[in-house]
Design an enzyme around this catalytic site. Structure first.
Site, mmCIF file in Angstrom:
data_model
loop_
_atom_site.group_PDB
_atom_site.id
_atom_site.type_symbol
_atom_site.label_atom_id
_atom_site.label_comp_id
_atom_site.label_asym_id
_atom_site.label_seq_id
_atom_site.Cartn_x
_atom_site.Cartn_y
_atom_site.Cartn_z
ATOM 1 N N ASP A 185 0.630 -1.296 0.070
ATOM 2 C CA ASP A 185 -0.069 0.011 -0.074
ATOM 3 C C ASP A 185 0.825 1.209 -0.158
ATOM 4 O OD1 ASP A 185 -2.716 0.997 0.385
ATOM 5 O OD2 ASP A 185 -1.917 1.761 2.306
ATOM 6 N N GLU A 234 14.799 -15.629 -0.471
ATOM 7 C CA GLU A 234 15.095 -16.778 0.502
ATOM 8 C C GLU A 234 14.031 -17.708 0.588
ATOM 9 O OE1 GLU A 234 15.795 -15.491 4.361
ATOM 10 O OE2 GLU A 234 16.965 -13.575 3.814
#
Length: 577
Positions: free
Chosen positions: A231, A283
């Site tokens: 956002d 990751e």
């Protein structure tokens, strides 16, 4: 709306072509995905309290899989006092009780994966709720404390600090600063909130804020989400010294105040944040993504989607282009050219939870509502038939473009904005902060009609919905449209199937120059010609084989013209050949 089997390459009928984008061969599901935005409180209410919930989403996920989308984006469902429909978060790692529990979330995730749908969640890192424990601790702590340094507190100006630290204005109206009580009940410091006063901005110059949001990212990644829509991704970092700004509160350009100079948006430091987030997501594997809600021009937007930053960014210039043929061509060309330059896919979007639905916006021949302002009883009313017809054409045209597409819940039904909302039921903070001068965004957030003969049109069987569902929505209910091959819903299903089967999201784009006029626009994606006619008169063109059209077959039909077959494409219609 009709679909016919394709048996030949019709691009020979397209005439001269101008290539602007070649086919995409870079791996990544998001590069061509169709992502469906779910606004949880308005999607489906399973527990009967009048507000949509996670269990309701789980119940109806098969309909989204059947529609043919690839992923679901969930607007905020985190714990919140709901002053701004969940964009005021009090706990980023828990579900608000009105939506259910973390267990409900896990069940929804399992069902999504069973159906082959990915899930993206909304992340709100610019601000939190004033009820967030960190902000409550800041209010209780003295000036200059580590607790206050999590947010943007400043001393006031003028006599006794009674004036705000600068002249910044809130997106929702009024000043962007609120004063708190100091020691002994005296007036204290002011805190910054670019949105409502219940939404204090975080201080992203503080490493502790970085650490907290990295914790939040890992929490949801560990629960299996495929990424985050971020956002107001351009607002996290503010210019040093918080200089005055006389331009628009939303950072848009105005006379004398170009948007790129707005001190609360697009500061260079935001990119270091997203580089770290990208490393964190990597990751978890190559299929987790970040999508920026960054309302900036296209050339600056490319900075958010460089190879080591975000994967996608919303294409607001496309949303705001409306049905202006020249502007559409320019935005599409610039989007693909600029984003190709950094190796990123473009995205396309026509509606979301912050703007008037495009079935209403396109129902005006003159000036319609301003984005975020809504439509009320006393406002000029859209022509609903015209709006739905144009919305169908624009949607089909968009779904043929290469790149990713975002759909807003209910647009596949051709829903207009909800106009019949009494003032006392309005909940958007914009309405209250502007004294009703701006109606706000409630109209595009009205709950969905699922079943035409059920109470509340199938949204829920208990209390009245949190916003009233117009009687006119009955004719647009999903179950009724599902039975009609000429419905808006059927068009979306067919367009999405065509997009998937022809791999249009991975395709190329060339402008079909003979069909790019002041009232029509045509492009070729791979071997598929897509044309939109916004003229008041039908448009004749070589037929080839019609894959799909946005109007019933009777509105455009094959004509005999010597030995050549021609097709007539009606006004406010689109077709793919």
């Amino acid at each position: 709306m009709s679909v016919e089997t394709v048996t030949q390459d019709t691009t020979a009928s397209a005439g001269p072509l101008t290539l602007i984008h070649t086919a995409d061969t870079v791996p990544g599901w998001w590069r061509s995905a169709v992502i469906y935005q779910v606004y949880p409180r308005s999607f489906r209410d399973l527990n009967g309290d009048g507000i949509g919930d996670l269990a309701g989403i789980t119940e109806e996920l098969p309909h989204l899989a059947d529609l043919g989308v690839d992923a679901v984006w969930l607007s905020p469902f985190f714990k919140s006092p709901q002053r701004d429909a969940g964009y005021d978060v009090s706990d980023y790692c828990d579900v608000d009780p009105i939506f259910g529990t973390l267990g409900d979330f896990d069940v929804m995730m399992a069902e999504s994966h069973r159906l082959g749908l990915r899930v993206i969640v909304d992340l709100v890192p610019n601000h939190c709720s004033a009820q967030h424990p960190a902000f409550q601790a800041a209010l209780a702590a003295p000036d200059g404390s580590p607790e206050r340094d999590m947010f943007i507190f400043r001393d006031g100006t003028g006599p006794d600090g009674q004036e705000p630290p600068n002249n910044w204005q809130s997106h929702f109206g009024g000043p962007a600063w609120t004063q708190v009580e100091g020691q002994g009940g005296r007036p204290g410091q002011w805190y910054l909130h670019l949105f409502d006063s219940s939404q204090p901005d975080f201080n992203w110059d503080n490493p502790a804020v970085h650490a907290e949001f990295e914790r939040v990212l890992r929490f949801w990644l560990d629960r299996g989400v495929s990424g985050f829509r971020v956002d107001v991704a351009h607002a996290l970092v503010k210019a040093p010294g918080l200089p005055a700004w006389g331009g628009r509160a939303d950072g848009g350009s105005s006379d004398g105040y170009p948007g790129h100079e707005a001190p609360m948006f697009g500061q260079p430091g935001v990119h270091d944040i997203y580089r770290k987030w990208r490393m964190l997501l990597d990751e978890y594997g190559p299929d987790r993504i970040l999508c920026a809600e960054a309302s900036v021009d296209l050339h600056r937007l490319a900075h958010w989607v460089r190879p080591d930053e975000m994967h996608q960014a919303f294409n607001f210039p496309y949303l705001h282009a409306g049905l202006d043929i020249y502007r559409l061509r320019s935005v599409i060309t610039d989007s693909l050219t600029v984003l190709d330059g950094v190796g990123a896919p473009s995205t396309w979007v026509l509606s979301n939870h912050d703007v008037v639905r495009h079935a209403s916006r396109f129902g005006y021949n003159g000036l319609g509502p301003r984005d975020g302002d809504g439509i009320g009883f006393a406002d000029p009313q859209p022509d609903h038939d015209l709006g739905r017809r144009r919305a169908a054409a624009a949607s089909m045209f968009m779904l043929g473009l290469p790149g990713a597409a975002y759909l807003y819940q209910g647009e596949e039904l051709g829903l207009p904005d909800g106009i019949e909302i009494p003032d006392h039921l309005r909940q958007d903070p914009t309405f209250a902060r502007t004294g009703g001068q701006r109606l706000g965004r409630d109209g595009c957030r009205v709950p969905l009609p699922w079943r035409g003969e059920d109470p509340h049109l199938g949204f829920g069987s208990g209390r009245d919905p949190w916003l009233p569902i117009p009687d006119s929505f009955k004719a647009l209910a999903r179950d009724l449209q599902a039975e009609s091959p000429a419905s808006h819903l059927s068009l979306y299903r067919q367009a999405l199937a065509c997009r998937r089967e022809l791999d249009l999201g991975r395709g190329s784009l060339s402008w079909a120059e003979d069909w790019c006029t002041g009232s029509s626009l045509g492009y070729v994606n791979g071997t598929t010609l897509v044309l939109m006619n916004l003229n008041h008169e039908p448009l004749e063109m070589p037929a080839g084989n019609v894959l799909i059209r946005s109007l019933p077959a009777g509105a455009g039909h094959a004509l005999a013209s010597g030995e050549t077959a021609w097709i007539q494409l009606g006004p406010d219609a689109a077709a793919a050949f």
